[in-house]
Design an enzyme around this catalytic site. Structure first.
Site, mmCIF file in Angstrom:
data_model
loop_
_atom_site.group_PDB
_atom_site.id
_atom_site.type_symbol
_atom_site.label_atom_id
_atom_site.label_comp_id
_atom_site.label_asym_id
_atom_site.label_seq_id
_atom_site.Cartn_x
_atom_site.Cartn_y
_atom_site.Cartn_z
ATOM 1 N N ASN A 154 0.805 -1.226 0.000
ATOM 2 C CA ASN A 154 0.000 0.000 0.000
ATOM 3 C C ASN A 154 0.840 1.279 0.000
ATOM 4 O O ASN A 154 0.452 2.288 -0.582
ATOM 5 C CB ASN A 154 -1.010 0.001 1.152
ATOM 6 C CG ASN A 154 -0.370 -0.149 2.505
ATOM 7 O OD1 ASN A 154 0.737 -0.659 2.652
ATOM 8 N ND2 ASN A 154 -1.080 0.297 3.534
ATOM 9 N N GLU A 252 4.092 -4.409 12.370
ATOM 10 C CA GLU A 252 3.074 -3.364 12.235
ATOM 11 C C GLU A 252 1.933 -3.995 11.449
ATOM 12 O O GLU A 252 2.058 -4.268 10.257
ATOM 13 C CB GLU A 252 3.664 -2.139 11.521
ATOM 14 C CG GLU A 252 2.858 -0.876 11.743
ATOM 15 C CD GLU A 252 2.031 -0.511 10.541
ATOM 16 O OE1 GLU A 252 0.810 -0.816 10.588
ATOM 17 O OE2 GLU A 252 2.565 0.046 9.592
ATOM 18 N N CYS A 286 -3.199 1.498 6.768
ATOM 19 C CA CYS A 286 -3.352 0.754 8.027
ATOM 20 C C CYS A 286 -3.860 1.643 9.150
ATOM 21 O O CYS A 286 -4.592 1.174 10.020
ATOM 22 C CB CYS A 286 -2.032 0.093 8.413
ATOM 23 S SG CYS A 286 -0.657 1.243 8.601
ATOM 24 N N GLU A 464 8.143 1.976 14.473
ATOM 25 C CA GLU A 464 8.960 2.530 13.404
ATOM 26 C C GLU A 464 8.915 4.038 13.517
ATOM 27 O O GLU A 464 7.934 4.606 13.988
ATOM 28 C CB GLU A 464 8.437 2.075 12.035
ATOM 29 C CG GLU A 464 8.601 0.583 11.812
ATOM 30 C CD GLU A 464 8.080 0.104 10.480
ATOM 31 O OE1 GLU A 464 8.513 -0.975 10.040
ATOM 32 O OE2 GLU A 464 7.245 0.813 9.875
#
Length: 493
Positions: A154, A252, A286, A464
């Protein structure tokens, strides 16, 4: 849309050289269904050779001075910016997002690389207070070793740099597996990095069947770190398999982000922020909003404002007026979104706009779905419990603060949440009560190089971005040194 030949001819990279397998796979533009290039389809032997190269390169790369590693990264950031237009064309064709969004993503990708190029110089340690005379306690940070990075489709440029930049800054060497739907942009980015002087073997790229590549790296005890972005189910399996060698892991994963709008919020600001977030990347984000909770006194008015903005969204990859929303990544995603919407309608939800696949004319061969707004949605519908990952905005109502917090926290996910209010006391209460790794207040932008990004519960482990994103690739080493004999100084006074 034209793609430069040097980018469409994708390559795996092992030990600083292109690795072109005879077995190749086409890369498809989801807007047109047409092939835009080919990529090698690697195997277990190629995945192992990538680790061989990273393992061999680790001693010299980890011993380079931090500013030397940082300079390579800053050159890479500059190269990404210099080639931004060509890279954006490739990204748009490969992933489907409009060229303006692709250009923005390349800017974010370069920002992460530049930030970690600077942060490489700031990896330090600390001296702790001793427990005995003549004792010195030193804490050092050292790179983990070979890191395996598995990136999603994505945001296939930004996610490559968001993982690679901190790993390389820390002194790790890497093997990277980009998503099978979007490997060309990763190959092009790595090509630029190698051109900017990255030593052979420090970064290696392999494509192929995800389970095969992942399994190969998980079984290899030389791989000391796994970093993965993707589905929760796959993340759980990676965590199980990582236990065999006690690998460091950061994940993640999925989300189910609520946006909570209280009755004192600025409704124009809210409507703009929600629509910008919800329909970015065709809803394939997300940390994208999945549920819109609106306090009952303002519900109808906010529904009107959201409806008005969504009905103006232009759909397409490259048409007049600069499209604001492109296609979904593939037909399976299109069918999934259509199923969620139809099930909600069958259970009593009402459409304000959208609600169907676009299949005629310019949309015939792509995977498009109309920007959709649903009202009269309730918590029992499937699209409130699972990540839709598409251009669908469900609106629900609530009465009280305690009620909406409890409903928002029911989800097993905990990546991101958003709230809109002008009451500073409510901001503090609700932000603290929401069980999510990130909370946006009166805005919906969460990804910045200096800020930790990640979730809790089934949305993953680790972070992250920011200083902690660098620490994910570092291990602690404690040195306890006796500088003199115990009690020597005190006894002679």
């Amino acid at each position: 849309m034209r793609v430069h030949s040097w980018m469409s001819e994708g390559s795996c990279w092992i030990n600083g050289r292109k690795d072109t397998s005879s077995h190749r796979r086409e890369v498809i533009n989801p807007a047109t269904g047409e092939s835009i290039g080919e990529m090698p389809w690697g195997n277990e032997e190629m995945a192992t050779r990538a680790v061989d190269a990273a393992w061999t390169a680790f001693p010299s790369w980890s011993k380079k001075l931090p500013h030397e590693r940082g300079e390579v990264l800053k050159k890479w950031a500059n190269a990404i910016r210099c080639h931004r237009d060509s890279l954006a064309e490739l990204l748009s064709c490969e992933q489907g997002k409009p060229i303006a969004e692709a250009t923005g993503e390349l800017g974010v990708a370069a920002d992460f690389v530049e930030w970690y190029g600077e942060e490489a110089k700031r990896v330090g340690g600390e001296i702790l207070a001793p427990s005995r005379h003549g004792q010195q306690i030193t804490v050092l940070y050292r790179p983990v070793g070979v890191a395996a990075l598995i990136t999603p489709w994505n945001y296939p440029a930004a996610m490559v740099t968001r993982k690679m930049a901190p790993a390389l800054a820390a002194g790790c060497t890497v093997v990277i597996k980009p998503a099978s739907d979007t490997p060309l942009i990763a190959s092009a980015l790595l090509s630029l990095l190698i051109e900017e002087g990255l030593p052979p073997g420090v970064a290696n790229l392999v494509t192929g069947e995800a389970a095969m590549v992942g399994r190969t790296w998980l079984k290899d005890d030389r791989v000391r770190k796994i970093s993965f972005t993707g589905s929760t189910d796959v993340g759980k399996e990676l965590m199980r398999q990582s236990a065999d060698h006690m690998k460091r892991i950061s994940l993640e994963l999925g989300g189910n982000a609520p946006a909570i709008v209280f009755d004192d919020a600025d409704l124009d600001r809210v409507a703009d922020a929600i629509v910008d977030n919800k329909f970015e990347n065709c809803g394939q984000m997300c940390n994208g909003i999945n549920l819109i909770y609106v306090q009952e006194p303002i519900r109808e008015e906010l529904e009107r404002r959201i409806h008005r903005r969504v009905s103006r969204i232009v759909v397409g990859q490259k048409i007049e007026g600069r499209p604001q929303i492109g296609p979904l990544i593939h037909r399976k995603a299109q069918e999934k979104v259509a199923t969620f919407v139809q099930e909600a309608i069958d259970q009593g939800a009402r459409l304000l706009c959208g609600g169907k696949k676009l299949t005629d004319g310019m949309y015939e061969k792509g995977y498009y779905y109309e920007p959709t707004v649903l009202v009269d949605v309730n918590d029992g519908m499937a699209l409130t419990k699972k990540e839709v990952f598409g251009p669908v905005a469900p609106i629900l109502s609530f009465q009280s603060e305690a009620e909406v917090v409890e409903r928002s926290n029911r989800t097993p996910y905990g990546l991101a949440a958003y709230l809109f209010t002008q009451d500073v006391h409510r901001i503090n209460r609700v932000s603290e009560a929401l069980d999510f790794g990130m909370v946006g207040v009166n805005g919906t932008s969460l990804s910045f190089p200096q800020a930790p990004f990640g979730g809790v519960k089934e949305s993953g482990v680790g972070r992250e971005g920011g200083r902690v994103g660098l620490e994910e690739f570092l291990e602690l080493k404690t040195l306890i040194t006796m500088l003199t004999e115990e009690n020597d100084i005190g006894s002679k006074e």
